[in-house]
Write a protein that holds these residues in place. Structure first.
Motif, PDB file in Angstrom:
ATOM      1  N   ASN A 168    -101.132 -38.037  31.981  1.00  0.00           N
ATOM      2  CA  ASN A 168    -102.127 -37.904  33.155  1.00  0.00           C
ATOM      3  C   ASN A 168    -103.064 -38.815  33.177  1.00  0.00           C
ATOM      4  OD1 ASN A 168    -101.012 -35.373  34.016  1.00  0.00           O
ATOM      5  ND2 ASN A 168    -101.890 -34.263  32.326  1.00  0.00           N
ATOM      6  N   ARG A 169    -103.103 -39.895  32.465  1.00  0.00           N
ATOM      7  CA  ARG A 169    -104.268 -40.688  32.555  1.00  0.00           C
ATOM      8  C   ARG A 169    -103.904 -41.953  33.776  1.00  0.00           C
ATOM      9  NH1 ARG A 169    -104.251 -41.879  25.973  1.00  0.00           N
ATOM     10  NH2 ARG A 169    -105.292 -39.775  25.531  1.00  0.00           N
ATOM     11  N   SER A 170    -103.004 -42.094  34.363  1.00  0.00           N
ATOM     12  CA  SER A 170    -102.938 -43.112  35.688  1.00  0.00           C
ATOM     13  C   SER A 170    -103.668 -42.245  36.516  1.00  0.00           C
ATOM     14  CB  SER A 170    -101.253 -43.029  35.958  1.00  0.00           C
ATOM     15  OG  SER A 170    -100.934 -42.031  36.575  1.00  0.00           O
ATOM     16  N   PRO A 171    -104.437 -43.340  37.538  1.00  0.00           N
ATOM     17  CA  PRO A 171    -104.965 -42.570  38.664  1.00  0.00           C
ATOM     18  C   PRO A 171    -104.324 -41.674  39.501  1.00  0.00           C
ATOM     19  CG  PRO A 171    -104.978 -45.055  38.548  1.00  0.00           C
ATOM     20  CD  PRO A 171    -104.120 -44.594  37.398  1.00  0.00           C
ATOM     21  N   GLU A 172    -102.999 -41.800  39.966  1.00  0.00           N
ATOM     22  CA  GLU A 172    -102.144 -41.095  40.676  1.00  0.00           C
ATOM     23  C   GLU A 172    -102.153 -39.852  39.993  1.00  0.00           C
ATOM     24  OE1 GLU A 172    -101.650 -45.174  41.448  1.00  0.00           O
ATOM     25  OE2 GLU A 172    -101.183 -43.893  39.377  1.00  0.00           O
ATOM     26  N   ALA A 173    -101.852 -39.624  38.577  1.00  0.00           N
ATOM     27  CA  ALA A 173    -101.815 -38.520  37.855  1.00  0.00           C
ATOM     28  C   ALA A 173    -103.123 -37.508  37.886  1.00  0.00           C
ATOM     29  CB  ALA A 173    -101.191 -38.536  36.634  1.00  0.00           C
ATOM     30  N   THR A 174    -104.177 -38.417  37.755  1.00  0.00           N
ATOM     31  CA  THR A 174    -105.550 -37.814  37.524  1.00  0.00           C
ATOM     32  C   THR A 174    -105.804 -37.418  39.188  1.00  0.00           C
ATOM     33  OG1 THR A 174    -106.207 -39.383  36.089  1.00  0.00           O
ATOM     34  CG2 THR A 174    -108.035 -38.463  36.914  1.00  0.00           C
ATOM     35  N   LEU A 175    -105.651 -37.948  40.152  1.00  0.00           N
ATOM     36  CA  LEU A 175    -105.846 -37.486  41.451  1.00  0.00           C
ATOM     37  C   LEU A 175    -105.005 -36.264  41.986  1.00  0.00           C
ATOM     38  CD1 LEU A 175    -106.105 -40.824  43.673  1.00  0.00           C
ATOM     39  CD2 LEU A 175    -107.958 -39.058  43.284  1.00  0.00           C
ATOM     40  N   LYS A 176    -103.970 -36.098  41.276  1.00  0.00           N
ATOM     41  CA  LYS A 176    -103.149 -34.917  41.504  1.00  0.00           C
ATOM     42  C   LYS A 176    -103.655 -33.540  40.798  1.00  0.00           C
ATOM     43  CE  LYS A 176     -98.287 -33.391  41.006  1.00  0.00           C
ATOM     44  NZ  LYS A 176     -96.841 -33.838  40.372  1.00  0.00           N
ATOM     45  N   LEU A 177    -104.255 -33.883  39.503  1.00  0.00           N
ATOM     46  CA  LEU A 177    -104.704 -33.003  38.969  1.00  0.00           C
ATOM     47  C   LEU A 177    -106.185 -32.476  39.665  1.00  0.00           C
ATOM     48  CD1 LEU A 177    -104.916 -33.939  35.082  1.00  0.00           C
ATOM     49  CD2 LEU A 177    -103.572 -32.116  36.277  1.00  0.00           C
ATOM     50  N   ALA A 178    -106.784 -33.434  40.110  1.00  0.00           N
ATOM     51  CA  ALA A 178    -108.269 -33.199  41.111  1.00  0.00           C
ATOM     52  C   ALA A 178    -107.835 -32.439  42.217  1.00  0.00           C
ATOM     53  CB  ALA A 178    -108.928 -34.677  41.406  1.00  0.00           C
ATOM     54  N   ARG A 179    -106.766 -32.701  42.978  1.00  0.00           N
ATOM     55  CA  ARG A 179    -106.478 -32.086  44.145  1.00  0.00           C
ATOM     56  C   ARG A 179    -105.876 -30.730  43.647  1.00  0.00           C
ATOM     57  NH1 ARG A 179    -104.339 -37.497  46.025  1.00  0.00           N
ATOM     58  NH2 ARG A 179    -105.739 -37.800  47.929  1.00  0.00           N
ATOM     59  N   ARG A 180    -105.015 -30.556  42.548  1.00  0.00           N
ATOM     60  CA  ARG A 180    -104.652 -29.154  42.037  1.00  0.00           C
ATOM     61  C   ARG A 180    -105.979 -28.270  41.841  1.00  0.00           C
ATOM     62  NH1 ARG A 180    -101.711 -29.035  36.843  1.00  0.00           N
ATOM     63  NH2 ARG A 180    -103.812 -27.916  35.913  1.00  0.00           N
ATOM     64  N   GLY A 181    -106.921 -28.916  41.141  1.00  0.00           N
ATOM     65  CA  GLY A 181    -108.406 -28.191  41.082  1.00  0.00           C
ATOM     66  C   GLY A 181    -108.842 -27.507  42.161  1.00  0.00           C
ATOM     67  N   ARG A 182    -109.055 -28.540  43.302  1.00  0.00           N
ATOM     68  CA  ARG A 182    -109.425 -28.139  44.520  1.00  0.00           C
ATOM     69  C   ARG A 182    -108.736 -27.174  45.398  1.00  0.00           C
ATOM     70  NH1 ARG A 182    -112.369 -32.718  47.166  1.00  0.00           N
ATOM     71  NH2 ARG A 182    -113.760 -33.503  45.745  1.00  0.00           N
ATOM     72  N   GLN A 202    -109.079 -47.318  40.399  1.00  0.00           N
ATOM     73  CA  GLN A 202    -108.648 -48.003  41.411  1.00  0.00           C
ATOM     74  C   GLN A 202    -109.436 -49.115  41.782  1.00  0.00           C
ATOM     75  OE1 GLN A 202    -107.466 -44.581  43.882  1.00  0.00           O
ATOM     76  NE2 GLN A 202    -105.321 -44.602  43.221  1.00  0.00           N
ATOM     77  N   ARG A 203    -110.601 -48.706  41.988  1.00  0.00           N
ATOM     78  CA  ARG A 203    -111.681 -49.675  42.593  1.00  0.00           C
ATOM     79  C   ARG A 203    -111.626 -50.971  41.577  1.00  0.00           C
ATOM     80  NH1 ARG A 203    -117.144 -50.969  41.566  1.00  0.00           N
ATOM     81  NH2 ARG A 203    -118.111 -51.802  43.501  1.00  0.00           N
ATOM     82  N   ARG A 204    -111.654 -50.782  40.112  1.00  0.00           N
ATOM     83  CA  ARG A 204    -111.770 -52.005  39.418  1.00  0.00           C
ATOM     84  C   ARG A 204    -110.388 -52.725  39.523  1.00  0.00           C
ATOM     85  NH1 ARG A 204    -113.920 -48.257  35.644  1.00  0.00           N
ATOM     86  NH2 ARG A 204    -111.900 -47.647  34.715  1.00  0.00           N
ATOM     87  N   SER A 205    -109.275 -52.181  39.771  1.00  0.00           N
ATOM     88  CA  SER A 205    -108.166 -52.907  40.020  1.00  0.00           C
ATOM     89  C   SER A 205    -107.803 -53.449  41.475  1.00  0.00           C
ATOM     90  CB  SER A 205    -106.841 -51.962  39.675  1.00  0.00           C
ATOM     91  OG  SER A 205    -106.784 -50.994  40.376  1.00  0.00           O
ATOM     92  N   ALA A 206    -108.577 -53.076  42.508  1.00  0.00           N
ATOM     93  CA  ALA A 206    -108.517 -53.532  43.821  1.00  0.00           C
ATOM     94  C   ALA A 206    -108.889 -55.093  43.792  1.00  0.00           C
ATOM     95  CB  ALA A 206    -109.566 -52.906  44.593  1.00  0.00           C
ATOM     96  N   ALA A 207    -107.903 -55.805  44.656  1.00  0.00           N
ATOM     97  CA  ALA A 207    -108.393 -57.356  44.624  1.00  0.00           C
ATOM     98  C   ALA A 207    -108.297 -57.729  46.154  1.00  0.00           C
ATOM     99  CB  ALA A 207    -107.039 -57.871  44.132  1.00  0.00           C
ATOM    100  N   LYS A 208    -107.641 -57.059  47.206  1.00  0.00           N
ATOM    101  CA  LYS A 208    -107.371 -57.424  48.267  1.00  0.00           C
ATOM    102  C   LYS A 208    -108.185 -56.594  49.183  1.00  0.00           C
ATOM    103  CE  LYS A 208    -102.949 -57.482  47.886  1.00  0.00           C
ATOM    104  NZ  LYS A 208    -101.558 -57.727  48.192  1.00  0.00           N
TER     105      LYS A 208
END
Length: 288
Positions: A168-182, A202-208
């Motif tokens: 669950n450490r990837s941003p996508e998996a973490t967001l899925k948990l966040a949405r489930r909590g909501r 995701q902000r740290r990995s943003a480049a473009k």
């Protein structure tokens, strides 16, 4: 006489292979008659009959009478008001009886929940989820606000623990948990803190500019109020921002409500500025 059972009696394992029925559902279906059942519920009344002692039990939320055999009757009404019984249903003159073969007296639900959780090793989530679901169901059955709050708190803590699992450490998996909590209305700020954990990665990995544009869209989706400008940042914001930059979601979870709202706005503003700077750098002539 029945004694006080050990608190370690497992809620969902007594009588393996036997169907367990909640008190309000007992006797409601034809297929329940003639088969082994377990019912676990709060006692409304220990019924006394002269010459038979306390030989019947009425449960809260159920019209079915639990009928005790001679060896399970009480000479004195027990002080415990939760029972777990195994037996079979029978209908006699429009009255439904539950003929009890075995019976456990149990502590109240909150004590039972706490004892069950205390018996689990740290980090164990499967049985912890089972206890949370059990407490939530009991809270609904008995309209027990305190037990329902315990269940929601437990489910919230489990969600936070889940986020630390490798899967669950990837941003996508973490967001899925966040949405489930909501969606399941777990306690804030945990779902929002998990959203921030993912968004910061995701902000740290943003480049473009396109990466930042997608991030801005995601932030406004998750935190709609962040799109509204703040008249001023709340007192103490700079100190909390420093903590947030250092520890991210942990600091967000600890922050007061007004600070969290300001952090939502700050993350959106920073991401939007990064997007605009990227677009200007890529095409200075179109900057204006």
């Amino acid at each position: 006489m029945l004694g006080y059972p050990a608190l370690m009696v497992a809620v969902l394992t007594l009588g393996q292979g036997v169907v367990e029925v909640d008190p309000p559902d007992l006797g409601r279906k034809k297929e329940q008659f003639g088969r082994d059942l377990i019912v676990d519920g709060r006692v409304a009344l220990y019924q006394f009959h002269p010459g038979r002692d306390f030989d019947e039990i009425l449960l809260k939320g159920s019209d079915v009478v639990l009928r005790l055999p001679q060896n399970l009757r009480f000479r004195k009404a027990p002080s415990q008001h939760v029972v777990r019984a195994q037996g079979t249903l029978a209908r006699e003159r429009n009255v439904v009886f539950f003929d009890v073969r075995s019976l456990n007296l149990l502590p109240d639900d909150s004590e039972r929940l706490n004892a069950g959780l205390a018996s689990l090793p740290p980090g164990e989530l499967t049985r912890r989820r089972g206890w949370a679901e059990w407490a939530a169901r009991r809270g609904r059955i008995y309209q027990d606000e305190a037990l329902t709050k315990q269940a929601i708190q437990l489910q919230t803590d489990i969600l936070w623990s889940e986020s630390d699992r490798p899967e669950n450490r990837s941003p996508e998996a973490t967001l899925k948990l966040a949405r489930r909590g909501r969606e399941t209305r777990l306690l804030e700020p945990v779902p929002s803190a998990l959203a921030h954990r993912a968004l910061l990665v995701q902000r740290r990995s943003a480049a473009k500019p396109e990466d930042y544009a997608a991030l801005v869209s995601r932030i406004t989706e998750l935190f709609p109020e962040s799109a509204k400008p703040l008249a001023k940042f709340p007192t103490g914001f700079e100190e909390w921002l420093a903590k947030y930059k250092e520890s991210g979601a942990a600091a967000y979870r600890q922050a007061p409500t007004e600070i969290r709202a300001a952090l939502d706005r700050w993350l959106l503003a920073e991401s939007l500025e990064a997007e605009l700077r990227g677009r200007m750098a890529a095409d200075p002539a179109a900057g204006l």
